[in-house]
Design a protein around this motif. Structure first.
Motif, PDB file in Angstrom:
ATOM      1  N   THR A  18     -50.061-102.018  25.661  1.00  0.00           N
ATOM      2  CA  THR A  18     -51.071-100.694  26.713  1.00  0.00           C
ATOM      3  C   THR A  18     -50.785-100.694  27.604  1.00  0.00           C
ATOM      4  OG1 THR A  18     -52.857-101.838  26.573  1.00  0.00           O
ATOM      5  CG2 THR A  18     -52.720-100.566  24.319  1.00  0.00           C
ATOM      6  N   GLN A  19     -50.845-101.901  28.789  1.00  0.00           N
ATOM      7  CA  GLN A  19     -49.959-101.798  29.930  1.00  0.00           C
ATOM      8  C   GLN A  19     -48.921-101.714  30.338  1.00  0.00           C
ATOM      9  OE1 GLN A  19     -51.151-105.532  31.877  1.00  0.00           O
ATOM     10  NE2 GLN A  19     -50.950-104.732  33.809  1.00  0.00           N
ATOM     11  N   SER A  20     -47.905-102.275  29.335  1.00  0.00           N
ATOM     12  CA  SER A  20     -46.300-100.531  29.556  1.00  0.00           C
ATOM     13  C   SER A  20     -46.546-100.053  29.648  1.00  0.00           C
ATOM     14  CB  SER A  20     -45.562-102.239  28.971  1.00  0.00           C
ATOM     15  OG  SER A  20     -45.761-102.308  27.218  1.00  0.00           O
ATOM     16  N   ARG A  29     -37.173-101.915  37.344  1.00  0.00           N
ATOM     17  CA  ARG A  29     -38.491-103.377  37.534  1.00  0.00           C
ATOM     18  C   ARG A  29     -39.496-102.102  36.798  1.00  0.00           C
ATOM     19  NH1 ARG A  29     -38.069-108.092  39.949  1.00  0.00           N
ATOM     20  NH2 ARG A  29     -35.593-107.881  40.822  1.00  0.00           N
ATOM     21  N   LEU A  30     -40.763-102.809  36.295  1.00  0.00           N
ATOM     22  CA  LEU A  30     -41.684-101.809  36.600  1.00  0.00           C
ATOM     23  C   LEU A  30     -42.748-101.658  37.132  1.00  0.00           C
ATOM     24  CD1 LEU A  30     -42.769-103.033  32.817  1.00  0.00           C
ATOM     25  CD2 LEU A  30     -41.846-100.535  33.087  1.00  0.00           C
ATOM     26  N   ILE A  31     -43.529-100.614  37.658  1.00  0.00           N
ATOM     27  CA  ILE A  31     -44.845-100.718  38.692  1.00  0.00           C
ATOM     28  C   ILE A  31     -45.505-100.400  37.953  1.00  0.00           C
ATOM     29  CG2 ILE A  31     -45.343 -99.124  40.336  1.00  0.00           C
ATOM     30  CD1 ILE A  31     -43.117-100.274  40.928  1.00  0.00           C
ATOM     31  N   LEU A  32     -46.714-101.832  37.774  1.00  0.00           N
ATOM     32  CA  LEU A  32     -47.403-101.913  37.155  1.00  0.00           C
ATOM     33  C   LEU A  32     -49.661-101.236  38.022  1.00  0.00           C
ATOM     34  CD1 LEU A  32     -47.015-104.841  35.335  1.00  0.00           C
ATOM     35  CD2 LEU A  32     -47.051-102.582  34.200  1.00  0.00           C
ATOM     36  N   ARG A  33     -50.191-100.976  37.548  1.00  0.00           N
ATOM     37  CA  ARG A  33     -51.942-100.357  38.316  1.00  0.00           C
ATOM     38  C   ARG A  33     -52.096-102.456  38.650  1.00  0.00           C
ATOM     39  NH1 ARG A  33     -55.717 -99.347  33.581  1.00  0.00           N
ATOM     40  NH2 ARG A  33     -54.691 -97.651  34.433  1.00  0.00           N
ATOM     41  N   ASN A  34     -52.259-102.026  40.075  1.00  0.00           N
ATOM     42  CA  ASN A  34     -52.775-103.043  40.596  1.00  0.00           C
ATOM     43  C   ASN A  34     -51.074-104.163  41.803  1.00  0.00           C
ATOM     44  OD1 ASN A  34     -55.443-102.962  40.356  1.00  0.00           O
ATOM     45  ND2 ASN A  34     -55.220-104.171  39.177  1.00  0.00           N
ATOM     46  N   ASP A  35     -50.546-102.628  41.754  1.00  0.00           N
ATOM     47  CA  ASP A  35     -49.496-103.512  42.450  1.00  0.00           C
ATOM     48  C   ASP A  35     -49.258-103.303  43.388  1.00  0.00           C
ATOM     49  OD1 ASP A  35     -47.922-104.625  40.247  1.00  0.00           O
ATOM     50  OD2 ASP A  35     -46.896-103.263  39.691  1.00  0.00           O
ATOM     51  N   LYS A  39     -44.283-103.071  47.310  1.00  0.00           N
ATOM     52  CA  LYS A  39     -43.067-103.505  45.396  1.00  0.00           C
ATOM     53  C   LYS A  39     -42.561-101.541  44.963  1.00  0.00           C
ATOM     54  CE  LYS A  39     -42.738-105.081  40.939  1.00  0.00           C
ATOM     55  NZ  LYS A  39     -44.091-105.058  39.811  1.00  0.00           N
ATOM     56  N   ILE A  40     -43.523-100.403  45.046  1.00  0.00           N
ATOM     57  CA  ILE A  40     -42.645 -99.354  45.584  1.00  0.00           C
ATOM     58  C   ILE A  40     -42.211 -99.274  46.425  1.00  0.00           C
ATOM     59  CG2 ILE A  40     -43.931 -97.113  45.821  1.00  0.00           C
ATOM     60  CD1 ILE A  40     -46.092 -98.054  44.551  1.00  0.00           C
ATOM     61  N   GLU A  41     -42.092 -99.569  47.706  1.00  0.00           N
ATOM     62  CA  GLU A  41     -40.675 -99.122  48.654  1.00  0.00           C
ATOM     63  C   GLU A  41     -39.860 -99.747  48.221  1.00  0.00           C
ATOM     64  OE1 GLU A  41     -43.385-100.011  51.982  1.00  0.00           O
ATOM     65  OE2 GLU A  41     -44.714 -98.186  51.796  1.00  0.00           O
ATOM     66  N   ARG A  42     -39.733-101.322  47.931  1.00  0.00           N
ATOM     67  CA  ARG A  42     -38.919-102.366  47.497  1.00  0.00           C
ATOM     68  C   ARG A  42     -37.960-101.187  46.456  1.00  0.00           C
ATOM     69  NH1 ARG A  42     -40.306-107.239  45.661  1.00  0.00           N
ATOM     70  NH2 ARG A  42     -41.296-106.988  46.423  1.00  0.00           N
ATOM     71  N   LEU A  96     -53.372 -94.721  44.884  1.00  0.00           N
ATOM     72  CA  LEU A  96     -52.958 -95.432  45.222  1.00  0.00           C
ATOM     73  C   LEU A  96     -54.233 -95.603  46.861  1.00  0.00           C
ATOM     74  CD1 LEU A  96     -49.655 -94.863  46.358  1.00  0.00           C
ATOM     75  CD2 LEU A  96     -50.001 -97.077  46.910  1.00  0.00           C
ATOM     76  N   GLU A  97     -54.852 -96.445  46.013  1.00  0.00           N
ATOM     77  CA  GLU A  97     -55.971 -97.275  46.860  1.00  0.00           C
ATOM     78  C   GLU A  97     -55.984 -98.148  47.879  1.00  0.00           C
ATOM     79  OE1 GLU A  97     -60.146 -97.303  44.997  1.00  0.00           O
ATOM     80  OE2 GLU A  97     -59.639 -95.233  44.450  1.00  0.00           O
ATOM     81  N   ASP A  98     -56.562 -97.674  49.116  1.00  0.00           N
ATOM     82  CA  ASP A  98     -55.533 -98.856  50.469  1.00  0.00           C
ATOM     83  C   ASP A  98     -54.271-100.213  49.942  1.00  0.00           C
ATOM     84  OD1 ASP A  98     -57.974 -98.624  52.077  1.00  0.00           O
ATOM     85  OD2 ASP A  98     -58.980-100.085  50.958  1.00  0.00           O
ATOM     86  N   GLY A  99     -53.071 -99.115  48.952  1.00  0.00           N
ATOM     87  CA  GLY A  99     -52.181 -99.874  49.107  1.00  0.00           C
ATOM     88  C   GLY A  99     -52.473-100.594  47.922  1.00  0.00           C
ATOM     89  N   ILE A 100     -53.042-100.200  47.326  1.00  0.00           N
ATOM     90  CA  ILE A 100     -53.017-100.591  45.968  1.00  0.00           C
ATOM     91  C   ILE A 100     -52.949 -99.966  44.719  1.00  0.00           C
ATOM     92  CG2 ILE A 100     -54.065-102.743  44.018  1.00  0.00           C
ATOM     93  CD1 ILE A 100     -53.140-103.831  46.368  1.00  0.00           C
ATOM     94  N   VAL A 101     -52.167 -99.533  44.087  1.00  0.00           N
ATOM     95  CA  VAL A 101     -51.791 -98.997  42.582  1.00  0.00           C
ATOM     96  C   VAL A 101     -52.816 -98.499  41.808  1.00  0.00           C
ATOM     97  CG1 VAL A 101     -50.213 -98.045  40.578  1.00  0.00           C
ATOM     98  CG2 VAL A 101     -49.034 -99.285  43.090  1.00  0.00           C
ATOM     99  N   LYS A 102     -53.973 -97.657  41.184  1.00  0.00           N
ATOM    100  CA  LYS A 102     -54.777 -97.309  40.558  1.00  0.00           C
ATOM    101  C   LYS A 102     -54.261 -96.577  39.722  1.00  0.00           C
ATOM    102  CE  LYS A 102     -57.162-100.333  43.095  1.00  0.00           C
ATOM    103  NZ  LYS A 102     -57.698-101.154  42.905  1.00  0.00           N
TER     104      LYS A 102
END
Length: 103
Positions: A18-20, A29-35, A39-42, A96-102
């Motif tokens: 379910t997370q994936s 690459r996968l972008i997941l919650r709490n990344d 990592k997104i910019e890269r 994103l909240e404060d740079g963290i994926v929510k």
């Protein structure tokens, strides 16, 4: 007993998948919650749209000196990025909240 083991295995596998399912793929690459946003910019291209705003959330903190709780308003930066991966794929929206994926 055998049914219980099979049901447990199915439950474990489905919880791992379910997370994936809610992940966003950038290249291989996968972008997941709490990344983190780095990592997104890269790994991802530039977003189609990008909005940024600041909200204030009330948080409680415990003061050990006076042994009491107090509330403070903390600024939180909300960033919304929308990625367009082409005409044959869905657009993906990241919050994103404060740079963290929510979301």
């Amino acid at each position: 007993m055998k049914k219980l083991v099979i049901a447990t295995i199915i439950l474990i596998i489905s919880s791992l998948l379910t997370q994936s399912l809610w992940a966003m793929r950038c290249g291989n690459r996968l972008i997941l919650r709490n990344d983190h946003i780095s990592k997104i910019e890269r790994f991802c291209d530039e977003p189609e749209t990008y909005t940024s705003s600041t909200i204030y959330k009330t948080r409680s903190r415990y003061d050990h000196l006076f042994q009491t709780y107090f509330y403070e308003e903390v600024p939180v930066t909300i960033e919304v990025m929308v990625f367009n991966f082409g005409p044959n794929k869905f657009m993906r929206k990241l919050r994103l909240e404060d740079g963290i994926v929510k979301k």
